[in-house]
Design an enzyme around this catalytic site. Structure first.
Site, PDB file in Angstrom:
ATOM      1  CB  CYS A 109      -0.983   0.015   1.162  1.00 33.45           C
ATOM      2  SG  CYS A 109      -1.264  -1.558   1.958  1.00 33.45           S
ATOM      3  NE  ARG A 144       1.997  -9.208   5.288  1.00 36.74           N
ATOM      4  CZ  ARG A 144       0.700  -9.154   5.051  1.00 36.74           C
ATOM      5  NH1 ARG A 144      -0.122  -9.966   5.695  1.00 36.74           N
ATOM      6  NH2 ARG A 144       0.216  -8.298   4.181  1.00 36.74           N
ATOM      7  CD  GLN A 199      -0.633  -8.727  -0.004  1.00 38.63           C
ATOM      8  OE1 GLN A 199      -0.191  -7.639  -0.379  1.00 38.63           O
ATOM      9  NE2 GLN A 199      -1.298  -8.877   1.115  1.00 38.63           N
ATOM     10  CG  ASP A 240      -2.254  -5.447  -2.605  1.00 39.37           C
ATOM     11  OD1 ASP A 240      -3.462  -5.325  -2.313  1.00 39.37           O
ATOM     12  OD2 ASP A 240      -1.333  -4.868  -1.992  1.00 39.37           O
ATOM     13  CG  HIS A 293      -3.793  -0.245  -2.661  1.00 37.66           C
ATOM     14  ND1 HIS A 293      -2.654  -0.952  -2.930  1.00 37.66           N
ATOM     15  CD2 HIS A 293      -4.137  -0.555  -1.382  1.00 37.66           C
ATOM     16  CE1 HIS A 293      -2.300  -1.640  -1.862  1.00 37.66           C
ATOM     17  NE2 HIS A 293      -3.189  -1.428  -0.901  1.00 37.66           N
ATOM     18  CE  LYS A 302     -11.532  -7.144   8.701  1.00 34.16           C
ATOM     19  NZ  LYS A 302     -10.235  -7.481   9.252  1.00 34.16           N
ATOM     20  CG  HIS A 316      -6.087  -1.328   1.676  1.00 36.13           C
ATOM     21  ND1 HIS A 316      -4.731  -1.145   1.742  1.00 36.13           N
ATOM     22  CD2 HIS A 316      -6.635  -0.327   2.403  1.00 36.13           C
ATOM     23  CE1 HIS A 316      -4.471  -0.091   2.479  1.00 36.13           C
ATOM     24  NE2 HIS A 316      -5.603   0.428   2.901  1.00 36.13           N
TER      25      HIS A 316
HETATM   26 ZN   LIG Z   1      -3.244  -2.293   0.910  1.00 41.88          ZN
END
Ligand SMILES: [Zn+2]
Ligand SMILES: [Zn+2]
Length: 648
Positions: free
Chosen positions: A344, A373, A391, A393, A395, A475, A521
């Site tokens: 992000c 992580r 991910q 991912d 945004h 979320k 996200h």
């Molecule tokens: Zn994010």
């Protein structure tokens, strides 16, 4: 004697003497209820039938039909009964603790000799004897000193330590199952005969440190599972068997997909077969994202701590980050970087390049973002829970009034993908504002309403998780249920008002003034690694044809057919099918067996007859029969099957 009023679930109230127990209340209703009762709920608290009720209250009497309470009691009473059985068989064993866990319980024992798998059978047998005795369960409240003295006299040092660690000096509750006694908060059943002797099983033995402290004694933990009836036990054991057969770590070896080794804990070495699945899935996701109006970016792995401080990760997430210190040339101090645990903050850096206007929104920025992580080694699990992962991912930078439309669009996007990947159904969890949060109530009202409206507009029912939202916004979580009934949370969408503020993202509105964008996200698969693990287990290794790393093996029956084998392989490859030849000098049955273990979906066997007729003998994974077909037809059909669902 003072009277109290008890209100029953049907709304009726009756008056009783203060101090009445639920057992007496059940008796006052009927003898059969008194017999069947297992516990009560008094003022929303799970209550033992023997505990007195001193004031006005609501009450519900439970029987074995109340699954939640019944399971809790059965598992908890069985923990006591198991400890009693162990001490009856091996009197020098010391008892510690035995909590209820999902589907069952465990109990930790201190005994010099290790328990063996055969011992579990002996313990089970003894437990059944105790159940058949229908021993009464009795409870008393003791003064602390008396309890300590009692356990000291009985040489149970762990119990003494437990009591000494309980703060305050309030009296303690004791329970007896027959003559066997344990310190326990309760509640418990009426007598051991209420336990279903045919619906429990002792599962395994493991080592566990006392109080989870590696400097303390190593204890032996015995696990058991229990249910309200033997059918449910059977279903559970079948599910475990199925899960073991489908274990992606086992299939990963058999299909030669990946391996992991000590030198890189939680990181995956992808082999060619596994990487084929990965890249197929990634190509598919990339096409879907392009159709969905996303732009794809890529951002750095190693990022200075200053950015993590600005984003808040340094403060809130540091223990999960890999920190890298470098002696930077020309720098006076060491440069401190961290491997990115999420993408992000980097995406905001791209958004912040150049001036953005309302016409640029919504800006959907996607990255197959490689993240690291730090997960404790005990939490790692195959490729499902790792330290290095990627991910899918993205945004979405948008204006407040675009949240609803973008959320709806994302749910539609995700529905298509889950369906393509073989999951017809998913459920949605909606988490709203937590106690500790940023942002005004007005903003929360708006964003919660937007998520709800979008979910409903997409035709999805949702389950509410009150107060479970992130501190920066509400979320949605998208949960898949697999073929053997397990739930996997994969997709997520989180509204965020905070990060754009922290990292100073702005756009120029239609009014010519500066505004803050909102960030959504969102991820569909979650991570490629975990999702591939789920796919392998869902399909028990028999992946949909287009995702199967090895699609077709063309195997010779006699060496005379070798040239034709090579020709068939070439035809299939030309048609876009992943095909390989097996012209080893082995029996066809041997070849079929080997490729079946490797989960190759189609084996084409060719011998004299096939060469002459220009046919192939088609054998599908898991089927006994073979079917002879023309090479031309088979090639056409397999080419269609090999096409990803979005390209059909
Ligand atoms: Zn994010
Ligand atoms: Zn207990």
């Amino acid at each position: 004697m003072a009277q109290i009023s008890l209100t029953f679930p049907d709304g009726n109230a009756r008056s009783y003497d203060a101090g009445v127990t639920p057992a007496q209340v059940a008796s006052s209703i009927s003898t059969s209820l008194a017999k069947k009762a297992i516990s009560a709920t008094v003022n929303d608290k799970h209550w033992d039938l023997q505990w007195p009720i001193d004031g006005d209250a609501t009450i519900a009497i439970h029987t074995m039909k109340d699954e939640v309470q019944a399971n809790e009691l059965i598992r908890h009473d069985l923990a006591h009964v198991m400890a009693r059985a162990v001490q009856e068989i091996w009197p020098d064993t010391k008892v510690t603790i035995g909590p209820v866990i999902e589907n069952g319980w465990y109990y930790d024992f201190d005994r010099a000799e290790p328990f063996t798998p055969e011992d579990l059978g002996a313990i089970e047998k003894k437990m059944k004897e105790i159940i058949n005795k229908r021993d009464e369960v009795r409870t008393e409240v003791w003064e602390r000193d008396r309890a300590i003295q009692h356990y000291t006299d009985n040489n149970e040092p762990y119990k003494v330590e437990l009591i000494e660690s309980i703060p305050g000096d309030e009296p303690l509750r004791m329970y007896w199952h027959g003559d066997w006694q344990d310190l326990c908060r309760g509640p418990h059943l009426q007598h051991t005969g209420q336990l279903p002797g045919d619906a429990f099983k002792l599962m395994s033995i493991a080592g566990a440190y006392w109080r989870g402290d590696s400097s303390r004694a190593m204890l032996q933990r015995i696990y058991g599972v229990a249910f309200t009836g033997k059918e449910k036990l059977k279903a559970h054991l079948t599910m475990l068997e199925e899960a073991a057969k489908r274990d992606h770590r086992k299939l990963g070896r058999e299909m030669d997909l990946f391996h992991m080794q000590e030198e890189a804990p939680g990181q995956i070495f992808w082999h060619p077969n596994g990487w084929k699945i990965y890249t197929q899935l990634q190509d598919y996701m990339r096409r879907q994202q392009e159709r969905g109006g996303y732009v794809e970016v890529n951002t750095p792995q190693v990022v200075d701590r200053k950015l993590w401080e600005a984003s808040g990760h340094w403060e809130k997430y540091q223990e999960n980050m890999f920190i890298v210190e470098v002696d930077e040339e020309h720098a006076r101090e060491k440069a401190v970087n961290a491997l990115k645990p999420m993408n992000c903050p980097c995406h905001v850096q791209i958004f912040n390049q150049g001036l953005k206007s309302y016409r640029d929104l919504p800006l959907r920025m996607a990255e197959f973002g490689s993240c690291n992580r730090y997960e404790p080694s005990g939490a790692l699990h195959g490729i499902m829970r790792v330290r290095g992962f990627t991910q899918d991912d993205a945004h979405i930078f948008c204006a407040e009034d675009q949240i609803e439309a973008e959320t709806k669009k994302f749910i539609d996007f995700l529905s298509v993908i889950y369906k393509d990947l073989g999951f017809e159904k998913f459920s949605v969890k909606f988490s709203d504002r937590p106690e500790k949060r940023s942002g005004s109530d007005e903003v929360w009202d708006k964003s919660e309403a937007a998520l709800k409206a979008a979910t409903e507009a997409a035709g999805c029912a949702y389950e509410l998780n009150p107060g479970e939202g992130a501190f920066y916004g509400p979320k949605l979580e998208f949960v898949l249920t697999d073929a053997i009934g397990r739930d996997w949370q994969c997709g997520t969408l989180q509204v965020d008002f905070v990060l754009p503020e922290r990292l100073d993202a702005t756009y120029i509105g239609a009014d010519g003034a500066k505004h803050r964008p909102v960030m959504l996200h969102r991820a569909t698969l979650g991570s490629f690694e975990r999702f591939i693990g789920i796919l392998i287990e869902e399909h028990a290794g028999k992946l949909p044809f287009w995702l199967a790393p090895r699609q077709v093996v063309v195997a010779s029956i006699t060496s005379d057919a070798d040239d034709y084998v090579m020709e068939v392989v070439a035809e299939l490859k030309k048609a876009g099918v992943r095909a390989e030849a097996d012209i080893r000098n082995e029996k066809i049955n041997y070849k079929v067996r080997e490729h079946s273990v490797g989960k190759v979906p189609v084996i084409l066997a060719v011998g004299h007859r096939e060469v002459e007729e220009r046919t192939v003998s088609v054998r599908r994974l898991g089927e006994k029969q073979t079917k002879v077909e023309s090479l031309e037809n088979v090639t056409k059909a397999l080419a269609v099957e090999a096409t990803p669902p979005d390209l059909l």
